[in-house]
Design an enzyme around this catalytic site. Structure first.
Site, PDB file in Angstrom:
ATOM      1  N   LYS A   1     -34.633   4.308  18.585  1.00  0.00           N
ATOM      2  CA  LYS A   1     -33.428   4.294  19.182  1.00  0.00           C
ATOM      3  C   LYS A   1     -32.497   2.879  19.172  1.00  0.00           C
ATOM      4  O   LYS A   1     -33.380   1.745  19.453  1.00  0.00           O
ATOM      5  CB  LYS A   1     -33.636   4.585  20.878  1.00  0.00           C
ATOM      6  CG  LYS A   1     -34.365   5.464  21.324  1.00  0.00           C
ATOM      7  CD  LYS A   1     -34.481   5.760  23.227  1.00  0.00           C
ATOM      8  CE  LYS A   1     -36.249   4.837  23.178  1.00  0.00           C
ATOM      9  NZ  LYS A   1     -36.493   4.944  24.275  1.00  0.00           N
TER      10      LYS A   1
ATOM     11  N   THR B   1      11.417   6.143  12.317  1.00  0.00           N
ATOM     12  CA  THR B   1      12.090   5.560  13.848  1.00  0.00           C
ATOM     13  C   THR B   1      13.542   5.857  14.901  1.00  0.00           C
ATOM     14  O   THR B   1      13.445   7.142  14.158  1.00  0.00           O
ATOM     15  CB  THR B   1      12.963   4.063  13.265  1.00  0.00           C
ATOM     16  OG1 THR B   1      13.358   4.489  12.394  1.00  0.00           O
ATOM     17  CG2 THR B   1      12.011   3.176  12.513  1.00  0.00           C
TER      18      THR B   1
ATOM     19  N   THR C   1       0.634  -1.323   0.148  1.00  0.00           N
ATOM     20  CA  THR C   1      -0.223   0.005  -0.049  1.00  0.00           C
ATOM     21  C   THR C   1       1.015   1.301  -0.028  1.00  0.00           C
ATOM     22  O   THR C   1       0.478   1.938  -0.260  1.00  0.00           O
ATOM     23  CB  THR C   1      -1.003  -0.390   1.240  1.00  0.00           C
ATOM     24  OG1 THR C   1      -1.135  -0.932   1.468  1.00  0.00           O
ATOM     25  CG2 THR C   1      -2.063   0.857   1.126  1.00  0.00           C
TER      26      THR C   1
ATOM     27  N   CYS D   1      -6.692 -11.628   4.880  1.00  0.00           N
ATOM     28  CA  CYS D   1      -7.509 -12.309   5.917  1.00  0.00           C
ATOM     29  C   CYS D   1      -8.262 -12.861   4.940  1.00  0.00           C
ATOM     30  O   CYS D   1      -9.114 -13.469   5.901  1.00  0.00           O
ATOM     31  CB  CYS D   1      -7.804 -11.245   6.257  1.00  0.00           C
ATOM     32  SG  CYS D   1      -7.312  -9.584   6.417  1.00  0.00           S
TER      33      CYS D   1
ATOM     34  N   LEU E   1       6.169   0.650   9.820  1.00  0.00           N
ATOM     35  CA  LEU E   1       4.404   0.409  10.241  1.00  0.00           C
ATOM     36  C   LEU E   1       3.835  -1.079   9.837  1.00  0.00           C
ATOM     37  O   LEU E   1       4.317  -1.541   9.975  1.00  0.00           O
ATOM     38  CB  LEU E   1       3.664   1.076   8.236  1.00  0.00           C
ATOM     39  CG  LEU E   1       3.165   0.387   7.655  1.00  0.00           C
ATOM     40  CD1 LEU E   1       2.796   1.228   6.423  1.00  0.00           C
ATOM     41  CD2 LEU E   1       4.887   0.391   6.768  1.00  0.00           C
ATOM     42  N   GLY E   2       2.582  -1.068  10.177  1.00  0.00           N
ATOM     43  CA  GLY E   2       1.888  -2.376  10.333  1.00  0.00           C
ATOM     44  C   GLY E   2       2.292  -3.399  11.547  1.00  0.00           C
ATOM     45  O   GLY E   2       1.974  -2.870  12.299  1.00  0.00           O
ATOM     46  N   ASP E   3       1.939  -4.588  11.283  1.00  0.00           N
ATOM     47  CA  ASP E   3       1.950  -5.485  12.915  1.00  0.00           C
ATOM     48  C   ASP E   3       3.335  -5.195  13.246  1.00  0.00           C
ATOM     49  O   ASP E   3       3.059  -5.319  14.737  1.00  0.00           O
ATOM     50  CB  ASP E   3       2.078  -7.131  12.600  1.00  0.00           C
ATOM     51  CG  ASP E   3       0.571  -7.600  11.987  1.00  0.00           C
ATOM     52  OD1 ASP E   3       0.192  -6.647  11.261  1.00  0.00           O
ATOM     53  OD2 ASP E   3       0.700  -8.360  11.535  1.00  0.00           O
TER      54      ASP E   3
HETATM   55  P1  FAD Z   1       2.316  -8.561   6.117  1.00  0.00           P
HETATM   56  O1  FAD Z   1       1.115  -8.299   5.501  1.00  0.00           O
HETATM   57  O2  FAD Z   1       2.565 -10.032   7.014  1.00  0.00           O
HETATM   58  O3  FAD Z   1       3.394  -8.437   5.023  1.00  0.00           O
HETATM   59  C1  FAD Z   1       4.321  -8.874   5.389  1.00  0.00           C
HETATM   60  C2  FAD Z   1       5.310  -9.457   4.178  1.00  0.00           C
HETATM   61  O4  FAD Z   1       7.224  -8.928   4.511  1.00  0.00           O
HETATM   62  C3  FAD Z   1       5.755 -10.662   4.746  1.00  0.00           C
HETATM   63  O5  FAD Z   1       4.935 -11.088   3.086  1.00  0.00           O
HETATM   64  C4  FAD Z   1       6.561 -11.124   5.138  1.00  0.00           C
HETATM   65  O6  FAD Z   1       6.738 -12.422   4.278  1.00  0.00           O
HETATM   66  C5  FAD Z   1       7.507 -10.240   4.284  1.00  0.00           C
HETATM   67  N1  FAD Z   1       8.368  -9.886   4.946  1.00  0.00           N
HETATM   68  C6  FAD Z   1       9.055  -9.987   6.292  1.00  0.00           C
HETATM   69  N2  FAD Z   1      10.633  -9.850   6.442  1.00  0.00           N
HETATM   70  C7  FAD Z   1      11.198  -9.708   4.955  1.00  0.00           C
HETATM   71  C8  FAD Z   1      12.559  -9.320   4.687  1.00  0.00           C
HETATM   72  N3  FAD Z   1      13.309  -9.218   5.750  1.00  0.00           N
HETATM   73  N4  FAD Z   1      12.637  -9.055   3.721  1.00  0.00           N
HETATM   74  C9  FAD Z   1      11.869  -9.022   2.290  1.00  0.00           C
HETATM   75  N5  FAD Z   1      10.221  -9.444   3.043  1.00  0.00           N
HETATM   76  C10 FAD Z   1      10.406  -9.688   4.251  1.00  0.00           C
HETATM   77  N6  FAD Z   1      -6.792  -8.613  10.130  1.00  0.00           N
HETATM   78  C11 FAD Z   1      -7.757  -7.794  10.463  1.00  0.00           C
HETATM   79  O7  FAD Z   1      -8.093  -6.766  10.194  1.00  0.00           O
HETATM   80  N7  FAD Z   1      -8.723  -8.813   9.653  1.00  0.00           N
HETATM   81  C12 FAD Z   1      -9.168  -9.948   9.489  1.00  0.00           C
HETATM   82  O8  FAD Z   1      -9.826 -10.528   9.070  1.00  0.00           O
HETATM   83  C13 FAD Z   1      -7.676 -10.168   9.602  1.00  0.00           C
HETATM   84  N8  FAD Z   1      -7.529 -11.848   9.326  1.00  0.00           N
HETATM   85  C14 FAD Z   1      -6.111 -12.349   8.952  1.00  0.00           C
HETATM   86  C15 FAD Z   1      -6.253 -13.649   8.780  1.00  0.00           C
HETATM   87  C16 FAD Z   1      -5.198 -14.190   8.533  1.00  0.00           C
HETATM   88  C17 FAD Z   1      -5.238 -15.747   8.566  1.00  0.00           C
HETATM   89  C18 FAD Z   1      -3.926 -13.550   8.867  1.00  0.00           C
HETATM   90  C19 FAD Z   1      -2.267 -14.369   8.448  1.00  0.00           C
HETATM   91  C20 FAD Z   1      -3.987 -12.378   9.352  1.00  0.00           C
HETATM   92  C21 FAD Z   1      -4.928 -11.737   9.292  1.00  0.00           C
HETATM   93  N9  FAD Z   1      -5.023 -10.286   9.524  1.00  0.00           N
HETATM   94  C22 FAD Z   1      -6.299  -9.852   9.319  1.00  0.00           C
HETATM   95  C23 FAD Z   1      -3.939  -9.569  10.000  1.00  0.00           C
HETATM   96  C24 FAD Z   1      -3.087  -8.539   9.026  1.00  0.00           C
HETATM   97  O9  FAD Z   1      -4.012  -9.663   7.745  1.00  0.00           O
HETATM   98  C25 FAD Z   1      -2.625  -8.077   9.307  1.00  0.00           C
HETATM   99  O10 FAD Z   1      -2.249  -7.683   9.855  1.00  0.00           O
HETATM  100  C26 FAD Z   1      -1.783  -6.867   7.999  1.00  0.00           C
HETATM  101  O11 FAD Z   1      -1.709  -8.353   6.867  1.00  0.00           O
HETATM  102  C27 FAD Z   1      -0.106  -7.018   8.502  1.00  0.00           C
HETATM  103  O12 FAD Z   1       0.381  -5.802   7.713  1.00  0.00           O
HETATM  104  P2  FAD Z   1       1.911  -6.147   7.572  1.00  0.00           P
HETATM  105  O13 FAD Z   1       2.698  -5.269   6.661  1.00  0.00           O
HETATM  106  O14 FAD Z   1       2.673  -4.958   8.915  1.00  0.00           O
HETATM  107  O15 FAD Z   1       2.535  -7.394   7.188  1.00  0.00           O
END
Ligand code: FAD
Length: 834
Positions: free
Chosen positions: A436, A274, A15, A43, A282-284
């Protein structure tokens, strides 16, 4: 020209890349993803496993090629960043295709590596049929395994949102699913009593679950894994899903010397920057101060990751202008038929953080009560006792949960209060809401508490309180009270409180409750205005109290099942010598399939008996039924009749039994002493003409008839009304006979319910419900009983006393005296009085 490097190509990373390009056409953007796919729908993964999402391609929202074509982003899949050199602003990348490393420089580095599933060092955890679900590759592995091996028994370890989604989807594939959860509840963001609602729902779905129990060992036994729990219990399964939780991927950042937050996530400021000004996260994996507690927290949700990405890209291109305000973890999940959602802080967290709060539960109709199908939304609000500032909310229901949690989340995000909930202007028409909305009502109820109009007591406070000082007042109707009440409660229904106020002591703490809390509030207001001061209303009413204080787990429901080599699930314990015969499909000379779906007890068992009668010994019958009770009935029926239950399988709520007719088919098991012939017939004395009791008599009688033994129903006194014709001929009666005739029910169709009849409304509702549930009507059950050869005897003495004549009774009913009854009872091993 700016050069941006992005680590991670899914929610946050992809994104950010897309937004960057829209803002800066000239920038060089390189996105590294160590996996094979980018921008996929994590998801949706559980639903792809379950086959709800059918096409794999639907999960893949973008490909490296489409990203290049549309956005001119250099996407490098199977390229893992293994080192960040912040001093010279470069990263070291391992190309997993060639196993070679290379260096790439950046102006700005964006890190969105996500979170990885936790895999604790449990012995045997690396067995190949133990899976985690994080990405498309994991899902492919699970899907391929399921397609190839058709697993029948799954254990899901961990009952968070993803664990429960996986449990539902494996169940959807027809597996028996056992959930193992170390905590005392499922879904950690919920408070216990709200999770209790989910527990009771899971039970209704035939899902086995063990709470407060962890896995101590996985042990492989051929195609199966023996899951040993800390309690010493063993569960066998042929697929295991590990869903214990996730932890942020921070190794790269930590090793680069970038600061982590106290909770272990990547620490950022309000611009998502950072401790190194050129590196953003950002993200998880990223940790940010929680808007309510101020403590660094990670949010493992897709929504915040996507929105952070947009904000970050804006700031990267336009300068640090937009500030991030933090996430309150608004989450939602489908758990079978329920929708479960939460936002903000749970009560248990506020307690830990020593933040003062009030929590309150209400139940509101998802739409106007007068519009058909209004089911409740259970809403828990947690707010400040001083100014009503909202801290959190949890909602459970069937419909409308999503919009309501979003309304509340919006108010919390803006720092709003319960008074803002009172004022929300929502769209209303009867199929969608009420004038309500339940969210407004939750606000009103909270307002009443803060303003001192009512004091509340929570379910656990009542459960743990000292009963001697309490006067527990149940203000529901006597009928509701009889169906179940809190121990020691006194029942004075709301409308009688003013007349019976003298029965309520002034020197005790008065705890009032009703079904959901509303009548309790009315009663509290009456008492408080009559001078009672120590008055409390039970928050959430008896409904929540009953859910929370009842048994939570659902153990051993599959205890008497095992998976044989043919892949079928068999009931009973596997006996080595019997195994080959049971699994020998050549025994099934002729398998007949009958479909009794939609029928309910005792329909399937009658159908089973009818069809089994047509079979020769050795032939097998396959019966498909939607009634979960059939599992036990079929076992019991086979035991009684001496037939053999080969297997019972369930798939998407449909139960399939395979039964083999034995040489002694339909002959009950032998008595231990072959000289003794024990009586096997069944006799029922039907005394009552309550509709529900009459129904129970007919269900038992029809079920009993399927065992092949004689069943006799002996109707006395009011019971005679059940077997009267609806179109009776005109008969001469004496004065008393006429009087009784006027006062009594005319036939089976006029009977009333023993409880909650409500001037006939209850029996009408019951008939309607039976129709919708495809349960035979009483009249049909009587006809089935007659068709099944059940003997119906009218008591001569009762007929004389009640002025009932033989012409008024259904054709086929015999008339007999007490001797007839006693003779039949003598031949019976079951004799019921209803
Ligand atoms: P991610 O989307 O996990 O992307 C991180 C990526 O970074 C990964 O593909 C990984 O391979 C890559 N990576 C990591 N380290 C490196 C590196 N050193 N070099 C290259 N690449 C790297 N959230 C909701 O809000 N609603 C839901 O219903 C929901 N359902 C989910 C169901 C499942 C099964 C899962 C696994 C997650 C779900 N989530 C849900 C959570 C949501 O998917 C995550 O919060 C979101 O994807 C986080 O985004 P991100 O970019 O932080 O990490």
């Amino acid at each position: 020209m700016k050069k941006y490097l992005i680590i991670g190509g899914v929610a946050g990373g992809a994104t950010t890349a897309a937004r960057l390009r829209r803002l800066d056409e000239s920038a060089e953007i390189i996105m590294f993803e160590r996996g094979e796919h980018i921008s996929y729908a994590n998801c949706g993964l559980p639903y792809y496993v379950g086959g709800v999402i059918k096409e794999r391609e639907n999960l893949l929202l973008q490909t490296p090629e489409s990203f290049k074509a549309r956005l001119n982003v250099d996407v490098r899949v199977k390229n893992e960043v293994i080192k960040i050199n912040k001093e010279d602003k470069t990263v070291e990348v391992l190309d997993l295709n060639t196993n070679e490393t290379y260096i790439e420089s950046y102006d700005k580095l964006v890190v969105s590596p996500g979170a990885e599933p936790v895999r604790p060092p449990i012995p045997g955890i690396n067995e190949d049929i133990i899976f985690t679900v994080r990405n498309v590759k994991d899902t492919d592995k699970i899907k391929n395994y399921c397609n190839k091996h058709q697993p029948k028994k799954a254990v899901v370890v961990g009952a968070g949102f993803i664990g429960l989604e996986m449990a539902e989807n494996l169940h959807h594939l027809g597996m028996m699913v056992t959930i193992v959860e170390m905590a005392e509840q499922v879904m950690a963001p919920l408070d216990y009593e709200m999770a209790a609602v989910v527990h009771q729902h899971l039970k209704s779905k035939d899902v086995e679950f063990f709470l407060k129990d962890g896995v101590s060992e996985f042990k492989r036994e051929n195609n199966l894994i023996n899951v040993r729990l800390q309690s010493g219990r063993n569960i066998q399964a042929d697929i295991i899903i590990l869903s214990i939780g996730v932890r942020p991927e921070t190794k790269l950042i930590r090793e680069a010397g970038i600061e982590l937050a106290p909770n272990g996530g990547i620490k950022v400021n309000e611009y998502l920057q950072t401790s190194d000004e050129h590196i953003f996260a950002l993200g998880d994996a990223m940790a940010f101060p929680h808007p309510i507690t101020g403590k660094y927290t990670n949010t493992y949700l897709a929504g915040p990751a996507n929105k952070q990405a947009r904000l970050l890209a804006n700031n990267l291109v336009l300068g640090n202008k937009q500030t991030y305000k933090g996430a309150i973890a608004t989450a939602i999940a489908k758990v079978f038929d329920l929708t479960v959602a939460s936002t903000g802080m749970a009560e248990k967290i506020l307690k830990k953080e020593n933040i003062d709060y009030i929590s309150n539960i209400i139940h509101g109709g998802e739409h106007a009560g007068y519009y058909p199908g209004a089911l409740p939304n259970t809403i828990k609000l947690i707010f400040s006792p001083t100014d009503g500032k909202l801290f959190g909310a949890q909602i459970i229901g069937y419909n409308g949960v999503d919009k309501r949690i979003d309304m509340i989340a919006t108010v919390i995000q803006k720092g709003g209060t319960i008074y803002d909930l009172q004022e929300i202007e929502h769209a209303y028409a009867p199929p969608y809401s009420s004038a309500k909305d339940p969210v407004n009502q939750a606000g009103f109820s909270a307002g009443n508490i803060i303003e001192g109009l009512v004091k509340i007591i929570l379910w656990d406070e009542l459960y743990n309180s000292h009963a001697a000082n309490n006067f527990i007042l149940d203000v529901r109707t006597p009928d509701e009270f009889e169906l179940g009440a809190i121990e020691g409660a006194v029942n004075i229904e709301l409308d009688a409180i003013r007349e019976r106020i003298d029965e309520i002591p002034k020197n005790k703490k008065i705890i009032i409750y009703c079904g959901v809390g509303l009548r309790g509030y009315f009663a509290a207001r009456i008492l408080m205005q009559k001078g009672y001061t120590d008055v409390y209303n039970l928050s959430g009413g008896y409904k929540i109290y009953e859910y929370a204080t009842g048994k939570q787990s659902n153990e051993d429901i599959f205890e008497s099942s095992y998976i044989a080599q043919d892949g079928y699930i068999y009931r009973g314990t596997m006996k080595k010598e019997e195994k080959s015969a049971e699994e020998d499909t050549t025994i099934a000379v002729k398998a007949i399939e009958i479909d009794a779906c939609g029928l309910q007890c005792p329909g399937p068992i009658i159908k089973l008996k009818q069809e089994m009668d047509k079979l020769e010994p050795g032939q097998r019958l396959k019966q498909t039924v939607t009634d979960a009770g059939f599992v036990k009935d079929a076992e019991a029926w086979c035991k009684m009749t001496g037939n053999k239950l080969i297997s019972i399988d369930s798939n998407k709520g449909i139960y399939t039994a395979i039964i083999e007719k034995q040489a002694s088919g339909s002959t009950p098991q032998k008595a231990t002493d072959s000289n003794i012939q024990l009586p096997k017939n069944k006799t029922l004395v039907v005394f009552s003409d309550d509709m529900d009791r009459a129904l129970a008599s007919m269900v038992i009688a029809n079920g009993a008839a399927t065992t092949g033994h004689k069943v006799t129903l002996f109707f006395t006194f009011w019971g005679l009304n059940i077997i009267k014709k609806s179109n009776k001929p005109k008969v001469e009666k004496d004065f008393m006979g006429k009087m009784f005739g006027k006062m009594m029910a005319g036939s089976a169709s006029d009977l009333k319910l023993s409880k909650m009849n409500m001037m006939g409304l209850g029996s009408k509702m019951m008939k309607k419900r039976m129709l919708s549930k495809k349960v035979d009507s009483l009249e049909d059950l009587i006809q089935t009983a007659m068709d099944n050869g059940i003997e119906m005897i009218a008591c001569q003495m009762s007929m004389d006393v009640m002025g009932v004549t033989a012409e008024e009774l259904l054709d086929g009913v015999k008339i007999g005296g007490v001797a007839t009854y006693l003779a039949e009872a003598e031949e019976s091993n079951l004799n019921l009085f209803i």
